[in-house]
Design a protein around this motif. Structure first.
Motif, PDB file in Angstrom:
ATOM      1  N   LEU A   1       0.874  -1.225   0.027  1.00  0.00           N
ATOM      2  CA  LEU A   1      -0.237  -0.094   0.090  1.00  0.00           C
ATOM      3  C   LEU A   1       0.795   1.241   0.003  1.00  0.00           C
ATOM      4  O   LEU A   1       0.572   2.362  -0.805  1.00  0.00           O
ATOM      5  CB  LEU A   1      -0.962   0.011   1.178  1.00  0.00           C
ATOM      6  N   GLY A   2       1.859   1.115   0.922  1.00  0.00           N
ATOM      7  CA  GLY A   2       2.828   2.519   0.785  1.00  0.00           C
ATOM      8  C   GLY A   2       3.372   2.582  -0.485  1.00  0.00           C
ATOM      9  O   GLY A   2       3.474   3.873  -0.985  1.00  0.00           O
ATOM     10  N   ASN A   3       4.091   1.551  -1.138  1.00  0.00           N
ATOM     11  CA  ASN A   3       4.719   1.928  -2.488  1.00  0.00           C
ATOM     12  C   ASN A   3       3.758   2.231  -3.348  1.00  0.00           C
ATOM     13  O   ASN A   3       3.960   3.232  -4.166  1.00  0.00           O
ATOM     14  CB  ASN A   3       5.282   0.222  -2.933  1.00  0.00           C
ATOM     15  N   LEU A   4       2.456   1.642  -3.483  1.00  0.00           N
ATOM     16  CA  LEU A   4       1.538   2.321  -4.546  1.00  0.00           C
ATOM     17  C   LEU A   4       1.040   3.745  -3.994  1.00  0.00           C
ATOM     18  O   LEU A   4       1.120   4.486  -4.875  1.00  0.00           O
ATOM     19  CB  LEU A   4       0.097   1.254  -4.377  1.00  0.00           C
ATOM     20  N   LEU A   5       0.938   4.101  -2.911  1.00  0.00           N
ATOM     21  CA  LEU A   5       0.641   5.349  -2.647  1.00  0.00           C
ATOM     22  C   LEU A   5       2.052   6.460  -3.075  1.00  0.00           C
ATOM     23  O   LEU A   5       1.664   7.394  -3.708  1.00  0.00           O
ATOM     24  CB  LEU A   5       0.357   5.522  -1.034  1.00  0.00           C
ATOM     25  N   MET A   6       3.070   6.036  -2.817  1.00  0.00           N
ATOM     26  CA  MET A   6       4.153   6.848  -3.130  1.00  0.00           C
ATOM     27  C   MET A   6       4.325   6.809  -4.732  1.00  0.00           C
ATOM     28  O   MET A   6       4.648   8.074  -5.233  1.00  0.00           O
ATOM     29  CB  MET A   6       5.481   6.096  -2.804  1.00  0.00           C
ATOM     30  N   THR A   7       4.107   5.834  -5.420  1.00  0.00           N
ATOM     31  CA  THR A   7       3.986   5.983  -6.948  1.00  0.00           C
ATOM     32  C   THR A   7       2.650   6.835  -7.473  1.00  0.00           C
ATOM     33  O   THR A   7       3.168   7.923  -8.262  1.00  0.00           O
ATOM     34  CB  THR A   7       3.964   4.518  -7.540  1.00  0.00           C
ATOM     35  N   ALA A   8       1.850   6.709  -6.955  1.00  0.00           N
ATOM     36  CA  ALA A   8       0.531   7.476  -7.419  1.00  0.00           C
ATOM     37  C   ALA A   8       0.989   9.131  -7.210  1.00  0.00           C
ATOM     38  O   ALA A   8       0.736   9.984  -7.857  1.00  0.00           O
ATOM     39  CB  ALA A   8      -0.607   7.240  -6.601  1.00  0.00           C
ATOM     40  N   CYS A   9       1.507   9.238  -5.928  1.00  0.00           N
ATOM     41  CA  CYS A   9       1.728  10.550  -5.412  1.00  0.00           C
ATOM     42  C   CYS A   9       3.026  11.234  -6.343  1.00  0.00           C
ATOM     43  O   CYS A   9       2.837  12.430  -6.416  1.00  0.00           O
ATOM     44  CB  CYS A   9       1.798  10.761  -3.886  1.00  0.00           C
TER      45      CYS A   9
ATOM     46  N   SER B   1       0.341  15.639  -2.876  1.00  0.00           N
ATOM     47  CA  SER B   1       1.320  14.601  -3.312  1.00  0.00           C
ATOM     48  C   SER B   1       2.470  14.429  -2.323  1.00  0.00           C
ATOM     49  O   SER B   1       2.780  13.492  -2.203  1.00  0.00           O
ATOM     50  CB  SER B   1       1.832  14.979  -4.906  1.00  0.00           C
ATOM     51  N   ALA B   2       3.222  15.712  -1.957  1.00  0.00           N
ATOM     52  CA  ALA B   2       4.206  15.930  -1.025  1.00  0.00           C
ATOM     53  C   ALA B   2       3.721  15.019   0.205  1.00  0.00           C
ATOM     54  O   ALA B   2       4.534  14.081   0.785  1.00  0.00           O
ATOM     55  CB  ALA B   2       4.745  17.102  -0.734  1.00  0.00           C
ATOM     56  N   LEU B   3       2.515  15.216   0.694  1.00  0.00           N
ATOM     57  CA  LEU B   3       2.016  14.831   2.163  1.00  0.00           C
ATOM     58  C   LEU B   3       1.921  13.053   1.794  1.00  0.00           C
ATOM     59  O   LEU B   3       2.189  12.360   2.563  1.00  0.00           O
ATOM     60  CB  LEU B   3       0.714  15.147   2.347  1.00  0.00           C
ATOM     61  N   GLY B   4       1.371  12.825   0.518  1.00  0.00           N
ATOM     62  CA  GLY B   4       1.242  11.276   0.374  1.00  0.00           C
ATOM     63  C   GLY B   4       2.539  10.683   0.017  1.00  0.00           C
ATOM     64  O   GLY B   4       2.548   9.515   0.834  1.00  0.00           O
ATOM     65  N   LEU B   5       3.501  11.344  -0.241  1.00  0.00           N
ATOM     66  CA  LEU B   5       4.676  10.575  -0.521  1.00  0.00           C
ATOM     67  C   LEU B   5       5.543  10.538   0.910  1.00  0.00           C
ATOM     68  O   LEU B   5       5.853   9.229   1.234  1.00  0.00           O
ATOM     69  CB  LEU B   5       5.732  11.520  -1.135  1.00  0.00           C
ATOM     70  N   PHE B   6       5.008  11.387   1.806  1.00  0.00           N
ATOM     71  CA  PHE B   6       5.539  11.200   3.313  1.00  0.00           C
ATOM     72  C   PHE B   6       4.989  10.069   3.820  1.00  0.00           C
ATOM     73  O   PHE B   6       5.521   9.249   4.779  1.00  0.00           O
ATOM     74  CB  PHE B   6       5.566  12.561   3.947  1.00  0.00           C
ATOM     75  N   ALA B   7       3.638  10.027   3.688  1.00  0.00           N
ATOM     76  CA  ALA B   7       2.812   8.831   4.294  1.00  0.00           C
ATOM     77  C   ALA B   7       3.009   7.518   3.906  1.00  0.00           C
ATOM     78  O   ALA B   7       3.407   6.874   4.645  1.00  0.00           O
ATOM     79  CB  ALA B   7       1.413   9.503   4.247  1.00  0.00           C
ATOM     80  N   GLY B   8       3.380   7.634   2.642  1.00  0.00           N
ATOM     81  CA  GLY B   8       3.758   6.239   2.042  1.00  0.00           C
ATOM     82  C   GLY B   8       5.131   5.581   2.370  1.00  0.00           C
ATOM     83  O   GLY B   8       5.355   4.735   2.776  1.00  0.00           O
ATOM     84  N   ALA B   9       6.120   6.765   2.731  1.00  0.00           N
ATOM     85  CA  ALA B   9       7.265   6.363   2.851  1.00  0.00           C
ATOM     86  C   ALA B   9       7.277   5.992   4.501  1.00  0.00           C
ATOM     87  O   ALA B   9       7.876   4.859   4.880  1.00  0.00           O
ATOM     88  CB  ALA B   9       8.332   7.736   2.959  1.00  0.00           C
ATOM     89  N   MET B  10       6.505   6.495   5.355  1.00  0.00           N
ATOM     90  CA  MET B  10       6.386   6.212   6.611  1.00  0.00           C
ATOM     91  C   MET B  10       5.741   4.612   6.838  1.00  0.00           C
ATOM     92  O   MET B  10       6.011   3.838   7.546  1.00  0.00           O
ATOM     93  CB  MET B  10       5.467   7.056   7.520  1.00  0.00           C
ATOM     94  N   LEU B  11       4.740   4.190   5.825  1.00  0.00           N
ATOM     95  CA  LEU B  11       4.065   3.085   5.750  1.00  0.00           C
ATOM     96  C   LEU B  11       5.109   1.979   5.493  1.00  0.00           C
ATOM     97  O   LEU B  11       5.346   0.903   6.183  1.00  0.00           O
ATOM     98  CB  LEU B  11       2.948   3.026   4.823  1.00  0.00           C
ATOM     99  N   VAL B  12       5.910   2.144   4.364  1.00  0.00           N
ATOM    100  CA  VAL B  12       6.866   1.433   3.878  1.00  0.00           C
ATOM    101  C   VAL B  12       8.085   1.185   5.239  1.00  0.00           C
ATOM    102  O   VAL B  12       8.544  -0.054   5.354  1.00  0.00           O
ATOM    103  CB  VAL B  12       7.776   1.830   2.896  1.00  0.00           C
ATOM    104  N   ARG B  13       8.277   2.240   5.772  1.00  0.00           N
ATOM    105  CA  ARG B  13       9.341   2.245   6.773  1.00  0.00           C
ATOM    106  C   ARG B  13       8.968   1.405   7.916  1.00  0.00           C
ATOM    107  O   ARG B  13       9.661   0.564   8.337  1.00  0.00           O
ATOM    108  CB  ARG B  13       9.654   3.620   7.268  1.00  0.00           C
TER     109      ARG B  13
END
Length: 280
Positions: free
Chosen positions: A4-12, A131-143
């Motif tokens: 989910l985090g990777n998909l979110l980062m890709t979309a953002c 998109s910037a907030l989504g990238l941060f959220a996705g990175a936190m999910l992956v981490r």
């Protein structure tokens, strides 16, 4: 969660790139673009009959090739081409031309490319921020997912074979490596000859390579789960430097080059102390 985090980062990332492409393209509905420097043609229209006739006469006179004539005949004419100097500034007349409707409800040009940047004029600044907030959220999910997986691996009951000795802890591996090298350096002068010194380096460093250094590398999941990826990267920078010196010292001793082996061996203790400080 990691997927989910990777998909979110890709979309953002895609959305952010698309939004960034509009940062210098304010809408023609914004009155604040008057006086800005235009950097690309805006709007387009079909060629008039007079322009088509002039183009055909130029072709008949041999001024252009058949290919160029065909291309230019089909090309649209910029409604408001960029000028030079003060002529490059967008005027109210230019803006009125761009706002004119090519068909009901559709302006000739929705955007115009300018030289000056302003968040207030950026039509998709909101999308870039999301998109910037989504990238941060996705990175936190992956981490978080990665950290949990590494922690689970580090504490898995099957990670140590039944009946095997307890694994060497990372701290003990660093300390043992430093102590062995320091002991070797102290004993160099007391060893009977160069052959004995070379053999001592090969034997003792070979044991370190198979045991302490290998155990430290195998403890990667445990270390990341304990100290985090950032501190682990700093720790591995110093450990890898010390490990290279150990390997070079062993290789030099195996080749019979005592001076090189001694020099590399002397580099290990201070590097290991730095690694121990990173782990503390």
């Amino acid at each position: 969660m990691k997927l989910l985090g990777n998909l979110l980062m890709t979309a953002c990332l895609i959305a952010g790139c698309l939004a960034a492409a509009t940062s210098y393209r304010p809408r023609t509905t914004d009155d604040r673009i008057v006086g800005l420097t235009q950097t690309a043609p805006a709007g387009a229209r079909e060629k008039t009959q007079d322009e088509l006739n002039d183009l055909r006469d130029k072709y008949a006179a041999g001024g252009i090739t058949a290919e160029a004539y065909t291309r230019q005949r089909e090309a649209l004419v910029p409604l408001v081409p960029p000028g030079a100097g003060d002529d490059a500034k967008i005027t109210e007349e230019d803006l009125a031309s761009l706002r004119a409707e090519s068909e009901p409800g559709v302006p000739i040009a929705r955007n115009v490319k300018v030289q000056e940047f302003s968040v207030a004029r950026w039509p998709h600044a909101w999308l870039f921020a999301i998109s910037a907030l989504g990238l941060f959220a996705g990175a936190m999910l992956v981490r978080t997912s990665t950290k949990r997986a590494l922690a689970a691996k580090a504490t898995s009951p099957g990670s140590t074979p039944v009946g095997a000795d307890a694994p060497i802890t990372p701290a003990a591996a660093l300390a043992r490596t430093r102590e062995v090298c320091e002991t070797l350096l102290r004993e160099f002068a007391s060893l009977p000859d160069d052959r004995a010194r070379l053999d001592a380096v090969v034997d003792r460093l070979g044991e370190l390579q198979k045991n302490e250094l290998a155990s430290f590398v195998d403890a990667r999941p445990q270390l990341i789960a304990t100290i985090g990826m950032g501190r682990y990267a700093e720790l591995m920078d110093r450990f890898a430097a010390a490990e290279r010196q150990v390997n070079r010292a062993w290789s030099a001793a195996a080749d019979g080059v005592l001076d090189e082996a001694h020099r590399c061996l002397a580099n290990v203790p201070p590097m290991m102390r730095e690694a121990e400080a990173k782990l503390a």
